[in-house]
Write a protein that holds these residues in place. Structure first.
Motif, PDB file in Angstrom:
ATOM      1  N   ALA A 101      27.757 -27.027 130.306  1.00  0.00           N
ATOM      2  CA  ALA A 101      28.972 -26.947 129.481  1.00  0.00           C
ATOM      3  C   ALA A 101      29.681 -28.290 129.455  1.00  0.00           C
ATOM      4  O   ALA A 101      29.643 -29.036 130.436  1.00  0.00           O
ATOM      5  N   TYR A 102      30.312 -28.593 128.316  1.00  0.00           N
ATOM      6  CA  TYR A 102      31.025 -29.869 128.171  1.00  0.00           C
ATOM      7  C   TYR A 102      32.418 -29.762 128.756  1.00  0.00           C
ATOM      8  O   TYR A 102      33.149 -28.817 128.454  1.00  0.00           O
ATOM      9  N   ARG A 103      32.801 -30.734 129.588  1.00  0.00           N
ATOM     10  CA  ARG A 103      34.163 -30.733 130.117  1.00  0.00           C
ATOM     11  C   ARG A 103      35.091 -31.283 129.034  1.00  0.00           C
ATOM     12  O   ARG A 103      34.945 -32.455 128.644  1.00  0.00           O
ATOM     13  N   PRO A 104      36.036 -30.486 128.546  1.00  0.00           N
ATOM     14  CA  PRO A 104      36.951 -30.979 127.501  1.00  0.00           C
ATOM     15  C   PRO A 104      37.708 -32.219 127.991  1.00  0.00           C
ATOM     16  O   PRO A 104      38.100 -32.285 129.154  1.00  0.00           O
ATOM     17  N   ARG A 196      48.770 -32.566 142.664  1.00  0.00           N
ATOM     18  CA  ARG A 196      47.544 -32.513 143.450  1.00  0.00           C
ATOM     19  C   ARG A 196      47.307 -31.101 143.981  1.00  0.00           C
ATOM     20  O   ARG A 196      46.232 -30.526 143.798  1.00  0.00           O
ATOM     21  N   LYS A 197      48.384 -30.517 144.556  1.00  0.00           N
ATOM     22  CA  LYS A 197      48.234 -29.167 145.130  1.00  0.00           C
ATOM     23  C   LYS A 197      47.914 -28.148 144.036  1.00  0.00           C
ATOM     24  O   LYS A 197      47.173 -27.196 144.254  1.00  0.00           O
ATOM     25  N   ALA A 198      48.485 -28.359 142.862  1.00  0.00           N
ATOM     26  CA  ALA A 198      48.251 -27.414 141.755  1.00  0.00           C
ATOM     27  C   ALA A 198      46.911 -27.672 141.071  1.00  0.00           C
ATOM     28  O   ALA A 198      46.564 -26.998 140.099  1.00  0.00           O
ATOM     29  N   GLY A 199      46.170 -28.673 141.573  1.00  0.00           N
ATOM     30  CA  GLY A 199      44.905 -29.009 140.908  1.00  0.00           C
ATOM     31  C   GLY A 199      45.152 -29.504 139.503  1.00  0.00           C
ATOM     32  O   GLY A 199      44.333 -29.351 138.600  1.00  0.00           O
ATOM     33  N   THR A 303      42.790 -25.640 136.184  1.00  0.00           N
ATOM     34  CA  THR A 303      43.037 -24.642 135.147  1.00  0.00           C
ATOM     35  C   THR A 303      41.837 -24.551 134.211  1.00  0.00           C
ATOM     36  O   THR A 303      41.416 -25.565 133.658  1.00  0.00           O
ATOM     37  N   PRO A 304      41.285 -23.358 134.060  1.00  0.00           N
ATOM     38  CA  PRO A 304      40.142 -23.220 133.152  1.00  0.00           C
ATOM     39  C   PRO A 304      40.549 -23.550 131.712  1.00  0.00           C
ATOM     40  O   PRO A 304      41.661 -23.205 131.284  1.00  0.00           O
ATOM     41  N   VAL A 305      39.687 -24.247 130.997  1.00  0.00           N
ATOM     42  CA  VAL A 305      39.944 -24.619 129.602  1.00  0.00           C
ATOM     43  C   VAL A 305      38.758 -24.169 128.754  1.00  0.00           C
ATOM     44  O   VAL A 305      37.608 -24.221 129.204  1.00  0.00           O
ATOM     45  N   THR A 315      32.682 -20.930 126.056  1.00  0.00           N
ATOM     46  CA  THR A 315      32.797 -20.597 127.475  1.00  0.00           C
ATOM     47  C   THR A 315      34.092 -21.222 127.994  1.00  0.00           C
ATOM     48  O   THR A 315      34.900 -21.733 127.208  1.00  0.00           O
ATOM     49  N   GLU A 316      34.280 -21.166 129.316  1.00  0.00           N
ATOM     50  CA  GLU A 316      35.448 -21.786 129.930  1.00  0.00           C
ATOM     51  C   GLU A 316      34.979 -22.647 131.077  1.00  0.00           C
ATOM     52  O   GLU A 316      33.931 -22.377 131.680  1.00  0.00           O
ATOM     53  N   ILE A 317      35.699 -23.695 131.387  1.00  0.00           N
ATOM     54  CA  ILE A 317      35.308 -24.525 132.520  1.00  0.00           C
ATOM     55  C   ILE A 317      36.553 -25.039 133.241  1.00  0.00           C
ATOM     56  O   ILE A 317      37.586 -25.309 132.621  1.00  0.00           O
ATOM     57  N   ALA A 318      36.452 -25.077 134.577  1.00  0.00           N
ATOM     58  CA  ALA A 318      37.503 -25.660 135.410  1.00  0.00           C
ATOM     59  C   ALA A 318      36.827 -26.725 136.259  1.00  0.00           C
ATOM     60  O   ALA A 318      35.702 -26.534 136.715  1.00  0.00           O
TER      61      ALA A 318
END
Lengths: 356, 356, 356, 356
Positions: A101-104, A196-199, A303-305, A315-318
């Protein structure tokens, strides 16, 4: 084509992927007779090195540089200087997801569209790891322009800017943000920690100033000093905007407000305001060169995008893993390196040291 | 060195001064077989031509282009295309003042510092008149990329911006400002008039969009499509800043807010937000290419400004004569030309038409 | 791509076809402050001009050059110098035969294979008329290297060589063959006359020497001074071979016979034999630079030769019209121009005049 | 400046000195997706490797190549390919004499004149050891042009030429001289042995032919295919002359004797004689490309020769150590590599694979 080379007479070529055995640079056109050893390069690599504070990625890379050619009896010979940096911390992991999958916001899709094939491990050639090679080459460039002082700092993170009245040059190295304003540095600790903590991640504005550049460096039209600097800054991963001098602010002014009175000075005219950032008609005016670069927040967030797979399904990717919450911070030594590389090129051109 | 050439495979070289007999461009690398005549170039020159409204300089230049080579039987041959534009309206005047004192904000001092000697008549080589050669070359470039649609407009003058909700593409050519917002166009009439009458000038922001650029054009690292565009835009007289996509706005965001969800589309993925302005990792994503350029207000104003003479004495200078109150306006066709020139270069590279 | 440009810092671009309105060159990178007018260029064009004796083509071209840019108050400004030469004697004739059938030995077929389309009138871009642009650019190059003396001559025609013991520099301009040996010049009159009357042609060897080139000019490996000269000479129409110093003769020797003893001299070492032609490791040794170029006999002969048509049928063609019986003769000023252009490039590189 | 890079789109940069830790090359512009491993490169390095027969230098170098970047999953990625070869046999010796006195015929003096400083150990950058990097890059180039067959051989040693009627392609690899004529090979054994034992050296002529090059490759004027080949061949250490096709022999002919009748063929016209060596007007005709290079005898001989010291005193020097009695022999794989590098460049240009 020379997509991997930069510079006209002080010219460097970088090679290597983030997960290959090593990365490096070949510096061509460096004058002979300069005293050079690994010790002149290592400090700049250390400044960029990851894992130096909790505000940068925790990937551990010693980034030890080796000089393989171009130096004899401790001095440059005028022949190509081959610099090699081994990759050490290539944490073995499953890249299956990234491979499919491509990372946006990443170069994944664009690379596939161009090459039809890519080294997906850690971004391969599109990884910011390549900037280590620039910093190493930039360290050599600095030796070519000893009288030029180059200084970059972070001017804003996530929209929270420094107070220019509180600007203190000596503070820049006293905090993990290269921040010249102690108050802002304190605020940024909390800001970057929370991201950072929230990713999550944060954008930033990096400013750079070069003093000691003599009037006359640069060229008209298609090799303007500001064109070269703009290209150099935008070539840095995540940079989406550049300003020379007052930049966009000048576009909102009237001629009187942007006027730059010139007054006699000991070493040529002094410009009262230097709105132009030290460049007129593409040529240095002898005033400080001022450039600003906008770094977007990295797309590597938890956060999944929404995205698509190589075969076109939704699809979704994080993005998990060890990432910089604010790439602009480690962008500071890279911005300095590109400034040094552009100015070394000009120095050789105007000093008549183009024969090698 | 090639300070006067631009492009890698679709390469043009410009020559000529504002007060010489003529200016021109040599376009090298244009594919053979393209239908080309002066009629394909003239309309773009007319769009840039001065004196078309009271909001631009009143210098009268027909800017008639002649093709001297590279075309046979109405088609390009793949050999260099020599374009010539005669200078007609070189109003004879006394340049004594400009010859002796440096105009602040102009390239006068920088040129003297570099060359020790300059053609001071109307700025010589640093005159914006050179941009006519770019527009002519850009017209040829457009023939190389017939499927790409390039559109530029003025987004703000003197800090007064358009209302993006009122954006109407069809309005751009209905007013002398290339303004897509009728309301803003009305406001700008008064604004530019007042500046013109006061002998003042105004800065502007020009935006440009290119649609139909296939994913994959561009290159990594030191020839990134955004690097090429940034260099091209900053090479235009008076431009002091460039943004790709959201530019500096992105630097104020968190990763989530700058995320660019990708969804399956008929011709490859569609990016929901296109914050990146159609470029990722230096390579086109298939989305519209978006660039913004900041034009400073011209330094040619009636208000006297402190300056120094060639011999270093303090003095004052006011710039009389026929000047554009807002150079950003006539910058629109130049921004379009540079966009076309950069994209034609990429088209040939990626189509495999680099043999000429 | 830059197929029509030559040089690194003293860079020129030529344009134009033999039967278009004009031909020309743009010289980029020339230092500012040089005294330059048409009068500095015209004599070299006159030396190359056709129709000066019965031993060259009878095409009449005044070859008057005009400078359109880059000169102000009689001195170069450091900006591009645009040179224009109008085509006058384009005798209207029927090119039908040449348009349909390929002339063996000419570039006709190769051009069609590459471009799929060509300007067949007089060879179009492949015509030796293009060399007039080189000679004009070379005249500017000579002004950059006033201390270098460049001298070319014809060493052999149709296999009949000069007697080197009879070499007399002052004779070179006393005959229509640029021949330094009066005896050979007399023999060549009959030789070339017979070829001309028979509608035949003759090959020739042209030698060129440059004195006053300081040791150190040139570069190692891929920009060796001899590489640059070899490329420059082979770029001349009809040249099929190049020798540096003793060239192929050295390949037949033993090391002792090719040894080049060095002895102390007033201005650095003197090489007793200069077998190397003034270049070692790609770098000038301070001795005279010696180059030799082999010109094939032109393929434009009256004897019909088998060939094929554009559509692939077998046919025969004989080349009528006004041609040089020995192109090597008019090659002399072109060889000198290319030598001057290569050396001017090196001069700027090594003097540090690369800023323009 | 890029003195150490070669090629336009298939571009390589070499680095390293004969007595440094390693030498190498960075190949930029190689298309993605090619199957590549060290095994594709090593055989060509072995062909050039010293110490394979008593007719070459006895220096022992394994010349093992390592690929450090640009390959993923066994295929090229389109990113730079970094090739590294370690130096092993750097016999420690006293270079005092070479450091103080210039070896006549070597680049010693020229390098000092240019750089004011040199790595005198084994010639440093001017050592023929650099050609190993070219051969490695050339091996990659061959993968780009699988349909082109490149073949070089020695045509003459010390003036003793092969009998072209005895030419047998299959013999070339059956003797240590790359000689296609068994009779000549036998004679050369005694010839080279005597030179070797006498501490002398011999010149040689190397010929190279490339078949399968399509008509249309190449370019007019300043990037002629023959210009590129001439520059490439002359860039090889010890080469002093180049011929394309019949070369200097053509200069002795009349037009009729040099005429090249064209006849219809299955794949375009066939040239009966191919005097032109497969190139007309700088563009390939579809016939075999033929080039010849003249190698001088190496100056490393035992016979003492007059020379001067760095400080200008007269002295004598004899070159001891392990040298090739006839460098032309090991020049064969280097000539093939340069031919492959030039043609790979053209292949990418004309196939439209210039995007990387």
């Amino acid at each position: 084509m020379s997509w991997n080379s930069f510079g006209r007479v002080f010219r460097f070529t970088t090679w290597g992927e983030s997960h290959g055995p090593a990365i490096g640079a070949v510096v061509d056109g460096c004058p002979p007779g300069l005293v050079l050893s690994e010790a002149d390069i290592q400090p700049w690599l250390d400044k960029r090195r990851p894992g130096t504070s909790r505000f940068t990625t925790q990937r551990q890379e010693p980034d030890q540089v080796r000089i393989l050619s171009g130096v004899f009896d401790g001095r440059t010979t005028g022949t190509p200087i081959s610099l090699l940096i081994e990759n050490v911390d290539q944490r073995s992991k499953d890249y299956g997801e990234v491979a499919q999958a491509y990372r946006p916001g990443h170069a994944d899709y664009a690379y596939d569209a161009k090459y039809g094939f890519r080294d997906y491990r850690g971004g391969g050639r599109s990884s910011a790891r390549e900037t280590a090679s620039r910093v190493a080459a930039g360290a050599v460039a600095r030796l070519v322009i000893p009288r030029v002082r180059i200084r970059a700092w972070v001017e804003a993170i996530g929209g929270d800017a420094i107070d220019t009245r509180a600007f203190d040059d000596s503070e820049i190295d006293n905090n993990p943000f290269f921040c010249p304003d102690p108050g802002a540095a304190r605020r940024w600790e909390a800001l970057v920690d929370s991201a950072r903590k929230a990713g999550s991640s944060l954008g930033a504005v990096v400013a750079c100033e070069a003093t000691g550049v003599p009037a006359g460096w640069g060229a008209p039209l298609y090799a303007k000093l500001d064109s070269e600097l703009a290209a150099a800054m935008v070539s840095i991963n995540a940079v989406k905007g550049v300003e020379i001098g007052d930049g966009f602010a000048a576009a909102a002014l009237r001629g009187e407000d942007n006027a730059d009175p010139m007054r006699p000075g000991a070493n040529g005219p002094v410009f009262a305001a230097n709105h132009a950032g030290g460049i007129a008609g593409g040529i240095a005016t002898g005033q400080p060169i001022r450039v600003r670069a906008a770094f977007k927040p990295t797309s590597s967030i938890l956060t999944p995008v929404e995205t698509v797979t190589r075969t076109g399904e939704a699809t979704e990717i994080a993005t998990r893993g060890r990432h910089d919450p604010c790439v602009g911070i480690r962008g500071v030594p890279v911005v300095e390196a590109m400034m040094a590389l552009v100015l070394a090129d000009q120095a050789l051109l105007h000093r008549g040291q183009c024969g090698w």
